[in-house]
Design a protein around this motif. Sequence first.
Motif, PDB file in Angstrom:
ATOM      1  N   ARG A 102       0.819  -1.211   0.000  1.00 57.51           N
ATOM      2  CA  ARG A 102       0.000   0.000   0.000  1.00 57.51           C
ATOM      3  C   ARG A 102       0.853   1.261   0.000  1.00 57.51           C
ATOM      4  N   ARG A 103       1.975   1.222   0.702  1.00 56.38           N
ATOM      5  CA  ARG A 103       2.855   2.397   0.743  1.00 56.38           C
ATOM      6  C   ARG A 103       4.300   1.938   0.564  1.00 56.38           C
ATOM      7  N   ILE A 104       5.029   2.624  -0.301  1.00 53.69           N
ATOM      8  CA  ILE A 104       6.419   2.288  -0.613  1.00 53.69           C
ATOM      9  C   ILE A 104       7.274   3.531  -0.389  1.00 53.69           C
ATOM     10  N   LEU A 105       8.409   3.355   0.278  1.00 52.42           N
ATOM     11  CA  LEU A 105       9.349   4.456   0.522  1.00 52.42           C
ATOM     12  C   LEU A 105      10.667   4.149  -0.169  1.00 52.42           C
ATOM     13  N   ASP A 106      11.125   5.086  -0.999  1.00 54.45           N
ATOM     14  CA  ASP A 106      12.396   4.960  -1.710  1.00 54.45           C
ATOM     15  C   ASP A 106      13.393   5.912  -1.060  1.00 54.45           C
ATOM     16  N   LEU A 107      14.310   5.354  -0.272  1.00 49.83           N
ATOM     17  CA  LEU A 107      15.289   6.164   0.455  1.00 49.83           C
ATOM     18  C   LEU A 107      16.466   6.524  -0.448  1.00 49.83           C
ATOM     19  N   ASP A 169       4.869  -0.482   3.802  1.00 50.57           N
ATOM     20  CA  ASP A 169       4.931  -1.927   3.571  1.00 50.57           C
ATOM     21  C   ASP A 169       6.244  -2.339   2.906  1.00 50.57           C
ATOM     22  N   VAL A 170       6.836  -1.415   2.165  1.00 45.93           N
ATOM     23  CA  VAL A 170       8.113  -1.666   1.492  1.00 45.93           C
ATOM     24  C   VAL A 170       9.004  -0.438   1.661  1.00 45.93           C
ATOM     25  N   VAL A 171      10.254  -0.677   2.022  1.00 46.16           N
ATOM     26  CA  VAL A 171      11.270   0.379   2.016  1.00 46.16           C
ATOM     27  C   VAL A 171      12.427  -0.132   1.175  1.00 46.16           C
ATOM     28  N   ALA A 192      14.799   2.263   8.636  1.00 48.36           N
ATOM     29  CA  ALA A 192      13.890   1.548   7.741  1.00 48.36           C
ATOM     30  C   ALA A 192      13.103   0.489   8.515  1.00 48.36           C
ATOM     31  N   PHE A 193      13.761  -0.202   9.429  1.00 47.47           N
ATOM     32  CA  PHE A 193      13.082  -1.196  10.259  1.00 47.47           C
ATOM     33  C   PHE A 193      11.956  -0.541  11.055  1.00 47.47           C
TER      34      PHE A 193
END
Length: 289
Positions: A102-107, A169-171, A192-193
């Motif tokens: 549902r939500r993805i973070l691109d660091l 849900d994803v990093v 991220a954890f």
Amino acid sequence: MATQSKTLFEQFLAPIFSHLVDRDALLRLRDSIDWEAGVAQFTNPQVVYPNYYKDSNFHGIKNGYLNIDAAITYDPITHYVLPPGETWVRESLVKAIKGEPRRILDLGCGTGTTTLMLKRRFPQSEVVGLDLSPQMLVMADYKAQAANLAVTFRHGNAMATGLPAASFDVVCATLLFHETPPAVAKTILSEAFRLLTPGGQMLVLDGNQRTLRAADWLSTIFEEPFIRDYGQGNVDAWLGYAGFERVRTEDVFWLNQLSYGRKPLPVVERIEQPEGDRSAETVPLGQPA
């Protein structure tokens, strides 16, 4: 006083790139963007730049990524340094994501190339790109608008994002850790954890550490300030240290690797999950904030 000799990058690679890259096109791109307004739009005055970031000349550019030249040259240069093809290498991360996050973070999203690929692959997901460079974010936003993709870009430090816990849900992080000291990479993984929902996926795409140890000349050519320290490290160990489970790393061609980790499920859900049922390993169960 003797002058410092040119680096190997300046002697050999820079002249090659000067022939491969369309300088006039870059100048037109630079002139087509209102950089002053864009940088002002993305700059978060509360962000504090780490010393390693301010003082390092990434890609041989003075002031690293905190300038316009870095933002407009990053894509054409990267296109030639990710064999057998940049899109193929980046897609190895995108395709490895399981389920429908549902939500993805691109660091450390940089100019947003992987971020936009994530949005194309998961159009119903909220995709957020975070980077320390306002200039890079201006370029990323320019690309997102040109592609008509709704992506949120944020100015922030991946070590301390300020984002809510258990909200993604994803990093993922693409080509980030070889540009940070190992202590910073470990801190980013701990952050991220914190940001991941239980069962959430962490993916790291970067240089192949075994290859960098075996072929030190690669580090010599590119002369990134922290690439040797990165090559001597172990992303699997860093992921485990941060608390991730089911950690593994796979080669992506010869020069890159893709590392995976999962945030553990709560004890109750582990007990309720039947033995051998792997579905919960790839589909995050926590609700985003």
